[in-house]
Design a protein around this motif. Structure first.
Motif, PDB file in Angstrom:
ATOM      1  N   ALA A  32       8.502 -12.267 -17.705  1.00 19.30           N
ATOM      2  CA  ALA A  32      10.269 -11.482 -16.946  1.00 19.30           C
ATOM      3  C   ALA A  32       9.682 -10.149 -16.195  1.00 19.30           C
ATOM      4  CB  ALA A  32      11.743 -11.946 -17.702  1.00 19.30           C
ATOM      5  N   GLU A  33       9.144  -9.208 -17.348  1.00 22.52           N
ATOM      6  CA  GLU A  33       9.467  -7.897 -17.343  1.00 22.52           C
ATOM      7  C   GLU A  33       8.272  -7.438 -16.043  1.00 22.52           C
ATOM      8  OE1 GLU A  33       8.316  -3.517 -19.191  1.00 22.52           O
ATOM      9  OE2 GLU A  33       8.336  -5.375 -20.783  1.00 22.52           O
ATOM     10  N   SER A  34       7.240  -8.143 -15.936  1.00 25.77           N
ATOM     11  CA  SER A  34       5.948  -8.072 -15.465  1.00 25.77           C
ATOM     12  C   SER A  34       6.361  -8.489 -13.443  1.00 25.77           C
ATOM     13  CB  SER A  34       5.079  -9.296 -15.052  1.00 25.77           C
ATOM     14  OG  SER A  34       3.856  -8.871 -14.471  1.00 25.77           O
ATOM     15  N   ALA A  35       7.090 -10.010 -13.903  1.00 24.97           N
ATOM     16  CA  ALA A  35       7.356 -10.306 -12.748  1.00 24.97           C
ATOM     17  C   ALA A  35       8.372  -9.520 -11.965  1.00 24.97           C
ATOM     18  CB  ALA A  35       8.286 -12.067 -12.822  1.00 24.97           C
ATOM     19  N   GLN A  36       9.658  -8.448 -12.736  1.00 23.34           N
ATOM     20  CA  GLN A  36      10.835  -7.782 -12.191  1.00 23.34           C
ATOM     21  C   GLN A  36      10.182  -6.938 -11.087  1.00 23.34           C
ATOM     22  OE1 GLN A  36      13.900  -8.810 -12.251  1.00 23.34           O
ATOM     23  NE2 GLN A  36      14.251  -6.916 -10.632  1.00 23.34           N
ATOM     24  N   GLU A  37       8.844  -5.675 -12.505  1.00 23.09           N
ATOM     25  CA  GLU A  37       8.416  -4.804 -11.566  1.00 23.09           C
ATOM     26  C   GLU A  37       7.673  -5.211 -10.142  1.00 23.09           C
ATOM     27  OE1 GLU A  37       7.043  -0.775 -11.490  1.00 23.09           O
ATOM     28  OE2 GLU A  37       8.155  -1.764 -13.093  1.00 23.09           O
ATOM     29  N   ALA A  38       6.650  -6.198 -10.372  1.00 21.64           N
ATOM     30  CA  ALA A  38       6.511  -6.929  -8.424  1.00 21.64           C
ATOM     31  C   ALA A  38       7.386  -6.707  -7.879  1.00 21.64           C
ATOM     32  CB  ALA A  38       5.280  -8.445  -8.951  1.00 21.64           C
ATOM     33  N   ALA A  39       8.202  -7.456  -8.428  1.00 21.71           N
ATOM     34  CA  ALA A  39       9.208  -8.061  -7.260  1.00 21.71           C
ATOM     35  C   ALA A  39       9.810  -6.450  -6.562  1.00 21.71           C
ATOM     36  CB  ALA A  39      10.701  -8.939  -8.343  1.00 21.71           C
ATOM     37  N   LEU A  40      10.562  -5.492  -7.427  1.00 19.29           N
ATOM     38  CA  LEU A  40      10.831  -3.915  -7.304  1.00 19.29           C
ATOM     39  C   LEU A  40       9.802  -3.479  -5.929  1.00 19.29           C
ATOM     40  CD1 LEU A  40      12.639  -1.749  -7.768  1.00 19.29           C
ATOM     41  CD2 LEU A  40      10.702  -0.641  -9.663  1.00 19.29           C
ATOM     42  N   TRP A  41       8.309  -3.509  -6.047  1.00 19.18           N
ATOM     43  CA  TRP A  41       7.663  -3.335  -5.303  1.00 19.18           C
ATOM     44  C   TRP A  41       7.786  -3.978  -3.708  1.00 19.18           C
ATOM     45  CZ3 TRP A  41       5.507   1.656  -4.613  1.00 19.18           C
ATOM     46  CH2 TRP A  41       5.785   1.736  -5.529  1.00 19.18           C
ATOM     47  N   LEU A  42       8.060  -5.328  -3.612  1.00 19.31           N
ATOM     48  CA  LEU A  42       7.781  -5.918  -2.820  1.00 19.31           C
ATOM     49  C   LEU A  42       9.192  -6.151  -1.922  1.00 19.31           C
ATOM     50  CD1 LEU A  42       7.064  -8.858  -1.402  1.00 19.31           C
ATOM     51  CD2 LEU A  42       8.208  -9.809  -3.038  1.00 19.31           C
ATOM     52  N   ARG A  43      10.155  -5.785  -2.892  1.00 21.12           N
ATOM     53  CA  ARG A  43      11.305  -5.633  -2.151  1.00 21.12           C
ATOM     54  C   ARG A  43      11.167  -4.042  -1.644  1.00 21.12           C
ATOM     55  NH1 ARG A  43      14.892  -7.512  -0.760  1.00 21.12           N
ATOM     56  NH2 ARG A  43      15.889  -8.560  -2.258  1.00 21.12           N
ATOM     57  N   ARG A  44      10.452  -3.213  -2.089  1.00 23.40           N
ATOM     58  CA  ARG A  44       9.999  -1.813  -1.432  1.00 23.40           C
ATOM     59  C   ARG A  44       9.616  -2.198   0.156  1.00 23.40           C
ATOM     60  NH1 ARG A  44       8.241   1.847  -7.309  1.00 23.40           N
ATOM     61  NH2 ARG A  44      10.814   2.493  -7.547  1.00 23.40           N
ATOM     62  N   LEU A  45       8.412  -2.710  -0.304  1.00 19.33           N
ATOM     63  CA  LEU A  45       7.823  -3.091   0.537  1.00 19.33           C
ATOM     64  C   LEU A  45       8.396  -3.758   2.060  1.00 19.33           C
ATOM     65  CD1 LEU A  45       4.883  -2.739   2.814  1.00 19.33           C
ATOM     66  CD2 LEU A  45       4.367  -5.135   1.458  1.00 19.33           C
ATOM     67  N   SER A  46       9.601  -4.785   2.116  1.00 16.77           N
ATOM     68  CA  SER A  46      10.343  -5.196   2.271  1.00 16.77           C
ATOM     69  C   SER A  46      10.958  -4.352   3.502  1.00 16.77           C
ATOM     70  CB  SER A  46      11.500  -6.531   1.845  1.00 16.77           C
ATOM     71  OG  SER A  46      10.267  -6.787   1.472  1.00 16.77           O
ATOM     72  N   ASN A  47      10.978  -3.016   2.533  1.00 19.06           N
ATOM     73  CA  ASN A  47      12.656  -2.644   2.899  1.00 19.06           C
ATOM     74  C   ASN A  47      11.927  -1.662   3.855  1.00 19.06           C
ATOM     75  OD1 ASN A  47      15.014  -2.792   1.305  1.00 19.06           O
ATOM     76  ND2 ASN A  47      14.135  -1.415   0.075  1.00 19.06           N
ATOM     77  N   ASN A  48      10.496  -1.182   4.625  1.00 16.25           N
ATOM     78  CA  ASN A  48       9.666  -0.729   5.300  1.00 16.25           C
ATOM     79  C   ASN A  48      10.104  -1.693   6.629  1.00 16.25           C
ATOM     80  OD1 ASN A  48       7.813  -0.363   7.233  1.00 16.25           O
ATOM     81  ND2 ASN A  48       6.537   0.799   5.367  1.00 16.25           N
ATOM     82  N   ARG A  49      10.549  -1.168   7.697  1.00 13.04           N
ATOM     83  CA  ARG A  49      11.176  -2.216   9.008  1.00 13.04           C
ATOM     84  C   ARG A  49      10.078  -2.933   9.627  1.00 13.04           C
ATOM     85  NH1 ARG A  49      12.536  -6.508   6.592  1.00 13.04           N
ATOM     86  NH2 ARG A  49      13.419  -7.420   8.594  1.00 13.04           N
ATOM     87  N   THR A  50       8.936  -1.163   9.722  1.00 10.98           N
ATOM     88  CA  THR A  50       7.901  -1.410  10.856  1.00 10.98           C
ATOM     89  C   THR A  50       6.399  -1.831  10.953  1.00 10.98           C
ATOM     90  OG1 THR A  50       7.685   1.350  10.432  1.00 10.98           O
ATOM     91  CG2 THR A  50       9.761   0.236  11.801  1.00 10.98           C
ATOM     92  N   PHE A  51       6.038  -2.050   8.479  1.00 17.87           N
ATOM     93  CA  PHE A  51       5.310  -1.156   8.506  1.00 17.87           C
ATOM     94  C   PHE A  51       4.028  -3.148   8.967  1.00 17.87           C
ATOM     95  CE2 PHE A  51       5.736  -5.075   5.804  1.00 17.87           C
ATOM     96  CZ  PHE A  51       4.574  -5.546   5.295  1.00 17.87           C
ATOM     97  N   LEU A  52       4.691  -3.727   9.460  1.00 14.65           N
ATOM     98  CA  LEU A  52       3.765  -5.449   9.502  1.00 14.65           C
ATOM     99  C   LEU A  52       4.008  -5.503  11.245  1.00 14.65           C
ATOM    100  CD1 LEU A  52       2.992  -8.209   8.680  1.00 14.65           C
ATOM    101  CD2 LEU A  52       5.254  -9.413   9.459  1.00 14.65           C
ATOM    102  N   ALA A  53       5.026  -5.179  11.990  1.00 16.66           N
ATOM    103  CA  ALA A  53       4.335  -4.919  13.803  1.00 16.66           C
ATOM    104  C   ALA A  53       3.015  -3.958  13.969  1.00 16.66           C
ATOM    105  CB  ALA A  53       5.624  -4.007  13.728  1.00 16.66           C
ATOM    106  N   ASP A  54       3.018  -3.065  12.976  1.00 13.26           N
ATOM    107  CA  ASP A  54       2.373  -1.604  12.990  1.00 13.26           C
ATOM    108  C   ASP A  54       1.114  -2.623  12.826  1.00 13.26           C
ATOM    109  OD1 ASP A  54       3.318   0.572  13.804  1.00 13.26           O
ATOM    110  OD2 ASP A  54       4.194   1.259  11.865  1.00 13.26           O
ATOM    111  N   VAL A  55       0.853  -3.252  11.835  1.00 15.95           N
ATOM    112  CA  VAL A  55      -0.451  -3.585  11.596  1.00 15.95           C
ATOM    113  C   VAL A  55      -0.798  -4.843  12.404  1.00 15.95           C
ATOM    114  CG1 VAL A  55      -1.861  -5.146   9.518  1.00 15.95           C
ATOM    115  CG2 VAL A  55      -0.437  -3.845   8.919  1.00 15.95           C
ATOM    116  N   LEU A  56       0.203  -5.260  13.042  1.00 19.19           N
ATOM    117  CA  LEU A  56      -0.296  -6.700  14.188  1.00 19.19           C
ATOM    118  C   LEU A  56      -0.682  -6.141  15.585  1.00 19.19           C
ATOM    119  CD1 LEU A  56       2.561  -9.034  13.429  1.00 19.19           C
ATOM    120  CD2 LEU A  56       0.552  -9.323  12.499  1.00 19.19           C
TER     121      LEU A  56
END
Length: 299
Positions: A32-56
């Motif tokens: 649970a602790e590992s999954a929660q920490e990974a989820a935190l970083w996934l949330r931070r990446l999701s909060n970046n609203r331009t990164f995927l468009a920039d990659v593409l």
């Protein structure tokens, strides 16, 4: 159904920052602790609203090397190589009115194909309404995996992976049948990599009957074995005989019998081979062998 994960985080991060942090985490979805920490970083990446468009856009404009890399189907974009025991990907989910859906059809995007996974992964709705899923659970250990076997599916709910929603899909437990998103959508995934996962099957299901329909996960070892036997090599036949009697993978044991049966036009020889398969000690192999012998008897 997949576990709903809460990760309240206003901070955002870049794609390279997320990759480095997740690679250093040693992501274990069973903890649970590992999954929660990974989820935190996934949330931070999701909060970046331009990164995927920039990659593409960088790839489309030729500012970065190589073509757009895809995996797990035409809508999946790999965002990182495997680092440690994880990698990142983005999945595009078209709506029914989108041109790619109309040209390619629902099954190209795994819509209407009930399945489980032989790996665990975190997922987050990045943009759009999100695909809709009918969610089920089942007991993987109670299922042998032959076509027509009752899987004991238990319906849980129907819901959408909308923007901001985060879930942990659990290997060999969560089953879903996806329906098209109302609008073009994207999800982000942290994929867990387990070296042993290739030996554990991913199944397709029939929701009306509740039965297993087929094995979905590819396994290069099975293809290599079938090809070696088909070449006519005596060594390959000897190896296939050992696999059929002793290999820990029931799917590979079945493949060894199917490969050898494919070489013979002799009815009696095929009949005896499948009789031997019935006595192999594998429930999957024995069930399929019984059906094959019945087919031979009816011919």
């Amino acid at each position: 159904m997949p576990q709903r994960i809460s990760a309240n985080e206003a901070q955002s991060c870049s794609l390279p920052e997320a990759i480095e942090a997740l690679a250093a985490l040693d992501f274990d979805p069973r903890e649970a602790e590992s999954a929660q920490e990974a989820a935190l970083w996934l949330r931070r990446l999701s909060n970046n609203r331009t990164f995927l468009a920039d990659v593409l856009l960088d790839r489309l404009a030729g500012r970065t090397a190589g073509a757009l890399e895809s995996g797990y189907g035409p809508q999946a974009i790999l965002l990182s190589p495997v680092r440690g025991n994880m990698f990142l990907r983005a999945n595009i989910w078209p709506a029914e009115h989108d041109l790619c859906f109309r040209n390619s059809g629902a099954k190209t995007f795994v819509y209407g194909v009930p399945h489980d996974h032989n790996f665990s992964f975190l997922t987050s709705g990045y943009c759009g309404s999100g695909y809709v899923s009918d969610y089920y659970e089942y007991d993987y250990e109670a299922v042998t995996g032959f076509a027509g076997e009752n899987a004991g599916l238990r319906f849980v709910e129907r819901s959408a992976l909308h923007e901001g929603k985060m879930m942990l899909y659990r290997a060999h437990r969560d089953v879903h049948s996806q329906l098209p998103a109302e609008s073009l959508s994207v999800s982000l995934n942290v994929m867990h990599v387990d070296p042993a996962q290739a030996w554990f099957d991913q199944y397709g299901f029939d929701l009306e009957s509740g039965e297993v329909t087929r094995v979905l996960s590819p396994n290069a070892t099975e293809v290599f074995l079938r090809t070696a036997v088909a070449s006519g090599s005596g060594n390959a036949r000897d190896f296939a005989e050992w696999v059929g009697a002793s290999h820990p993978s029931e799917r590979l044991r079945l493949a060894s019998f199917e490969a050898r049966a494919g070489l013979s036009d002799d009815h009696a020889h095929s009949h005896e081979l499948w009789r031997k398969a019935e006595r192999s000690g594998s429930r999957m192999v024995a069930t399929v062998a019984k059906k094959r012998r019945a087919t031979l008897n009816a011919a």
